[in-house]
Design an enzyme around this catalytic site. Structure first.
Site, PDB file in Angstrom:
ATOM      1  N   LYS A 104       0.866  -1.196   0.000  1.00 16.87           N
ATOM      2  CA  LYS A 104       0.000   0.000   0.000  1.00 16.87           C
ATOM      3  C   LYS A 104       0.888   1.226   0.000  1.00 16.87           C
ATOM      4  O   LYS A 104       2.053   1.154   0.411  1.00 16.87           O
ATOM      5  CB  LYS A 104      -0.861   0.005   1.266  1.00 16.87           C
ATOM      6  CG  LYS A 104      -2.055   0.921   1.183  1.00 16.87           C
ATOM      7  CD  LYS A 104      -3.223   0.280   0.463  1.00 16.87           C
ATOM      8  CE  LYS A 104      -4.386   1.226   0.310  1.00 16.87           C
ATOM      9  NZ  LYS A 104      -5.595   0.539  -0.138  1.00 16.87           N
ATOM     10  N   ASP A 144      -6.961   4.300  -4.884  1.00 15.42           N
ATOM     11  CA  ASP A 144      -7.615   4.206  -3.572  1.00 15.42           C
ATOM     12  C   ASP A 144      -8.210   5.593  -3.304  1.00 15.42           C
ATOM     13  O   ASP A 144      -8.550   6.294  -4.271  1.00 15.42           O
ATOM     14  CB  ASP A 144      -6.589   3.779  -2.497  1.00 15.42           C
ATOM     15  CG  ASP A 144      -7.240   3.423  -1.169  1.00 15.42           C
ATOM     16  OD1 ASP A 144      -7.950   2.411  -1.097  1.00 15.42           O
ATOM     17  OD2 ASP A 144      -7.055   4.166  -0.184  1.00 15.42           O
TER      18      ASP A 144
HETATM   19  P1  NAD Z   1     -12.948   8.134  -2.560  1.00 15.41           P
HETATM   20  O1  NAD Z   1     -11.889   9.134  -2.336  1.00 15.41           O
HETATM   21  O2  NAD Z   1     -13.483   7.942  -3.928  1.00 15.41           O
HETATM   22  O3  NAD Z   1     -14.206   8.456  -1.609  1.00 15.41           O
HETATM   23  C1  NAD Z   1     -14.118   8.605  -0.218  1.00 15.41           C
HETATM   24  C2  NAD Z   1     -15.450   9.142   0.284  1.00 15.41           C
HETATM   25  O4  NAD Z   1     -15.433   9.181   1.716  1.00 15.41           O
HETATM   26  C3  NAD Z   1     -15.769  10.576  -0.168  1.00 15.41           C
HETATM   27  O5  NAD Z   1     -17.142  10.677  -0.482  1.00 15.41           O
HETATM   28  C4  NAD Z   1     -15.465  11.410   1.069  1.00 15.41           C
HETATM   29  O6  NAD Z   1     -16.215  12.622   1.116  1.00 15.41           O
HETATM   30  C5  NAD Z   1     -15.917  10.449   2.143  1.00 15.41           C
HETATM   31  N1  NAD Z   1     -15.358  10.744   3.461  1.00 15.41           N
HETATM   32  C6  NAD Z   1     -14.095  11.071   3.787  1.00 15.41           C
HETATM   33  N2  NAD Z   1     -14.026  11.326   5.098  1.00 15.41           N
HETATM   34  C7  NAD Z   1     -15.264  11.107   5.602  1.00 15.41           C
HETATM   35  C8  NAD Z   1     -15.833  11.201   6.886  1.00 15.41           C
HETATM   36  N3  NAD Z   1     -15.092  11.550   7.942  1.00 15.41           N
HETATM   37  N4  NAD Z   1     -17.150  10.919   7.033  1.00 15.41           N
HETATM   38  C9  NAD Z   1     -17.902  10.568   5.954  1.00 15.41           C
HETATM   39  N5  NAD Z   1     -17.422  10.475   4.722  1.00 15.41           N
HETATM   40  C10 NAD Z   1     -16.130  10.750   4.557  1.00 15.41           C
HETATM   41  O7  NAD Z   1     -12.394   6.758  -1.955  1.00 15.41           O
HETATM   42  P2  NAD Z   1     -12.880   5.291  -2.293  1.00 15.41           P
HETATM   43  O8  NAD Z   1     -12.004   4.748  -3.352  1.00 15.41           O
HETATM   44  O9  NAD Z   1     -14.349   5.283  -2.439  1.00 15.41           O
HETATM   45  O10 NAD Z   1     -12.472   4.524  -0.945  1.00 15.41           O
HETATM   46  C11 NAD Z   1     -13.319   4.488   0.210  1.00 15.41           C
HETATM   47  C12 NAD Z   1     -12.838   3.381   1.137  1.00 15.41           C
HETATM   48  O11 NAD Z   1     -12.864   2.122   0.431  1.00 15.41           O
HETATM   49  C13 NAD Z   1     -11.401   3.530   1.636  1.00 15.41           C
HETATM   50  O12 NAD Z   1     -11.313   2.989   2.925  1.00 15.41           O
HETATM   51  C14 NAD Z   1     -10.603   2.667   0.672  1.00 15.41           C
HETATM   52  O13 NAD Z   1      -9.376   2.231   1.202  1.00 15.41           O
HETATM   53  C15 NAD Z   1     -11.571   1.517   0.482  1.00 15.41           C
HETATM   54  N6  NAD Z   1     -11.360   0.730  -0.732  1.00 15.41           N
HETATM   55  C16 NAD Z   1     -11.369   1.311  -1.952  1.00 15.41           C
HETATM   56  C17 NAD Z   1     -11.199   0.514  -3.074  1.00 15.41           C
HETATM   57  C18 NAD Z   1     -11.280   1.073  -4.471  1.00 15.41           C
HETATM   58  O14 NAD Z   1     -11.305   0.283  -5.423  1.00 15.41           O
HETATM   59  N7  NAD Z   1     -11.347   2.378  -4.666  1.00 15.41           N
HETATM   60  C19 NAD Z   1     -10.992  -0.873  -2.953  1.00 15.41           C
HETATM   61  C20 NAD Z   1     -11.004  -1.421  -1.688  1.00 15.41           C
HETATM   62  C21 NAD Z   1     -11.194  -0.610  -0.586  1.00 15.41           C
END
Ligand code: NAD
Length: 427
Positions: A104, A144
Site C-alpha cells: 500500500k 484508492d
Molecule cells: P474516494 O476518495 O473515492 O471516496 C471517499 C469518500 O469518503 C468521499 O465521499 C469522502 O467525502 C468520504 N469521506 C471522507 N471522510 C469522511 C468522513 N469523515 N465521514 C464521511 N465520509 C467521509 O475513496 P474510495 O475509493 O471510495 O475509498 C473508500 C474506502 O474504500 C477507503 O477505505 C478505501 O481504502 C476503500 N477501498 C477502496 C477501493 C477502491 O477500489 N477504490 C478498494 C477497496 C477498498
C-alpha cells in the site's frame, strides 16, 4: 492502540494465527514488513513556492505473489496507516484468492488543493522515486482514496519513461483504452453487493426492502449504493465528509444524488441548491440532512461504512441500531468497537471480504495486460460474482466450523492459503 490501525492489524492477525497454531516463523514474517519506503518530494507549485510532500510505500509480504495495493492521496496518510493497509492487502488478496501479496502507499496531501498540473507533477515525481521497487512482477499499485484512472495513467507514462518502454502491468485501475479493465471502477461496490447477498442467502435472510445507510460517497460508496438499490435494497441514507441526506422512504434514484453532489460539491447539497436536483423537495420526500457521523446511527437494517478507517469506535458502537454492517472501507471498525458489536449480535461482513472485488478485478486487468487479452464487462462481472460468492461461502463455512465471527473466519481462510504457499515454496 485502539485507533492505531497498524497495532490493530497486527493484533487481529496474531490472535487468529495463534489459534491456528501457525508456524512461529511464518507468524513473525506476517507481523513484519518486507520493505518500507518513505520519500520527501520538494515540488515547485504554480505560484513559484516550493512545498515538500511526504510519500510512502509499504511492501508487507509477497509469499503469494507480487505486492499489490492502492495509493491514497489524503492529508491524514501516515506510516501507521499505510503499514496496516498493506497487511490487510496481504490478507485480502489471499481471501479473494488472487496470486498477489500485499502492499500500500500514499502521499500526505489534500489533492483538492492542487491544480491538475501540480497533481500530475507530484504523481510523476512519486513514480520516479518508486520506480526501482515497483513493476508488473514486483509491486503493482492501484487507485484508492482520492486517486483515479487518470493518476494511474500518469504513473504508466512516467514509469515507461524511466524504464525506456511502456509496461501496462505496472498499475491497475487504468482508463479503458489505456490498458484498463472493463468494470474496474464499479468493481469494489459491485463486489460488496455480491458478498452481502451471498452471506444473507447463507443465513436465510430475505434481502428485499432491507434499509441501508451508506457513509462515504466516493468511488466505493456510489457503486455499492447503486448495485444494492438495483438488487432490491432500500437505500435510505447517503453521506460524504460534509454530511448527508436521510430519506426514510428510500432514495429512488442514486444517480440524481450523484449528479447533485457533482453540481453542489457535497451530498447534503442536494437539499440546498434549489432546483438543481429532484431531491430538493425535502417536504415531499420527508427527508432531512444529517451529519456524516449520524448516518451510522440511523434506524436501518444495514450500515455500510465506505469512507475511511476508525469510523466505528467504542464511542458510537453502542448507538448503532443496524443488525448488519458491510465494511466497504478498509479498517472502519476499531478492536473495542468490534467487541461491542459482537456482544450486541451484529453481523459484520469484514472489509477483507466485502471490498475485495476491487482487487479481484485489478487482478483481471493485470492478467489481460500480461496476456494481451480484452474481456467484456459481462465476462468481468461474471468472474467477479463467482469469486465473491466462492470467498463468501468459504468464509461462512469456516465461521461455522470454528464457531468464530466472519472476520476471524476470513483471517483463517487467508492464513491457511498463505501457509500452504509458504510450505510449498520452502519444500
Ligand atoms: P474516494 O476518495 O473515492 O471516496 C471517499 C469518500 O469518503 C468521499 O465521499 C469522502 O467525502 C468520504 N469521506 C471522507 N471522510 C469522511 C468522513 N469523515 N465521514 C464521511 N465520509 C467521509 O475513496 P474510495 O475509493 O471510495 O475509498 C473508500 C474506502 O474504500 C477507503 O477505505 C478505501 O481504502 C476503500 N477501498 C477502496 C477501493 C477502491 O477500489 N477504490 C478498494 C477497496 C477498498
Amino acid at each position: 492502540m485502539d485507533n492505531n490501525p497498524w497495532e490493530r492489524a497486527k493484533s487481529q492477525l496474531k490472535e487468529v494465527a495463534t489459534r491456528l497454531s501457525l508456524d512461529e516463523l511464518l507468524i513473525s514474517k506476517l507481523l513484519s514488513l518486507d520493505r518500507v519506503i518513505e520519500v520527501l518530494m520538494p515540488m515547485k507549485m504554480d505560484d513559484g513556492e516550493v512545498t515538500v510532500f511526504q510519500g510512502f510505500r509499504v511492501q508487507h509480504n509477497n509469499i503469494r505473489g507480487p505486492y499489490k495495493g492502492g495509493l491514497r492521496y489524503h492529508p491524514n496518510v501516515d506510516m501507521n496507516e499505510v503499514k496496516a493497509l498493506a497487511l490487510w492487502m496481504t490478507m485480502k488478496n489471499a481471501v479473494i484468492d488472487v496470486p498477489f501479496g500485499g502492499g500500500k502507499g500514499g502521499i500526505n496531501v489534500d489533492p483538492k488543493k492542487l491544480s491538475e498540473k501540480e497533481l500530475e507533477n507530484l504523481t510523476k515525481e512519486f513514480t520516479k522515486k518508486l520506480s526501482p521497487v515497483i513493476g508488473p512482477n514486483l509491486d503493482i499499485p492501484a487507485p484508492d482514496v482520492n486517486t483515479n484512472s487518470k493518476i494511474m495513467e500518469w504513473i504508466v507514462e512516467e514509469y515507461g519513461k524511466v524504464k525506456g518502454h511502456e509496461e501496462l502491468g505496472v498499475v491497475t485501475g487504468k482508463p479503458i483504452g489505456k490498458g484498463g479493465c472493463q468494470g474496474r471502477t464499479e468493481a469494489t461496490g459491485l463486489g460488496g453487493s455480491y458478498a452481502l447477498q451471498a452471506i444473507l442467502k447463507k443465513r436465510n435472510i430475505q434481502s428485499k426492502d432491507m434499509t441501508v445507510a451508506v457513509q462515504g460517497f466516493g468511488n466505493v460508496g456510489v457503486f455499492v449504493a447503486k448495485y444494492l438499490h438495483e438488487a432490491g435494497f432500500k437505500i435510505v441514507a447517503l453521506s460524504d465528509s460534509k454530511g448527508g441526506i436521510y430519506v426514510p422512504e428510500g432514495i429512488k434514484d442514486i444517480e440524481v444524488v450523484e449528479k447533485c453532489k457533482r453540481d453542489s460539491g457535497y451530498v447534503a447539497g442536494c437539499y440546498c441548491v434549489g432546483s438543481v436536483c429532484d431531491l430538493s423537495n425535502r417536504e415531499q420526500l420527508g427527508g432531512k440532512t444529517i451529519s456524516s457521523l449520524d448516518v451510522l446511527e440511523l434506524p436501518v437494517d444495514i450500515i455500510v461504512p465506505a469512507a475511511l478507517e476508525n469510523s466505528i469506535t467504542q464511542e458510537n458502537a453502542d448507538k448503532i441500531k443496524a443488525k448488519i454492517i458491510l465494511e466497504m472501507a478498509n479498517g472502519p471498525t476499531t478492536l473495542k468497537a468490534d467487541k461491542i458489536l459482537s456482544e450486541k449480535g451484529v453481523l459484520v461482513i469484514p472489509d477483507i471480504l466485502a471490498n475485495s472485488g476491487g482487487v479481484a478485478v485489478s487482478y483481471f486487468e493485470w492478467y489481460q495486460n500480461i496476456h494481451n487479452e480484452k474481456w467484456t464487462k459481462e465476462e468481468v462481472f461474471k468472474k467477479l460474482k463467482e469469486k465473491m460468492e466462492l470467498s463468501a461461502e468459504d468464509i461462512y463455512k469456516t465461521s461455522l466450523e470454528y464457531k468464530v465471527s466472519l472476520r476471524e473466519a476470513a483471517y483463517i481462510v487467508a492464513l491457511r492459503r498463505i501457509e500452504k504457499e509458504d510450505k510449498s515454496s520452502t519444500n
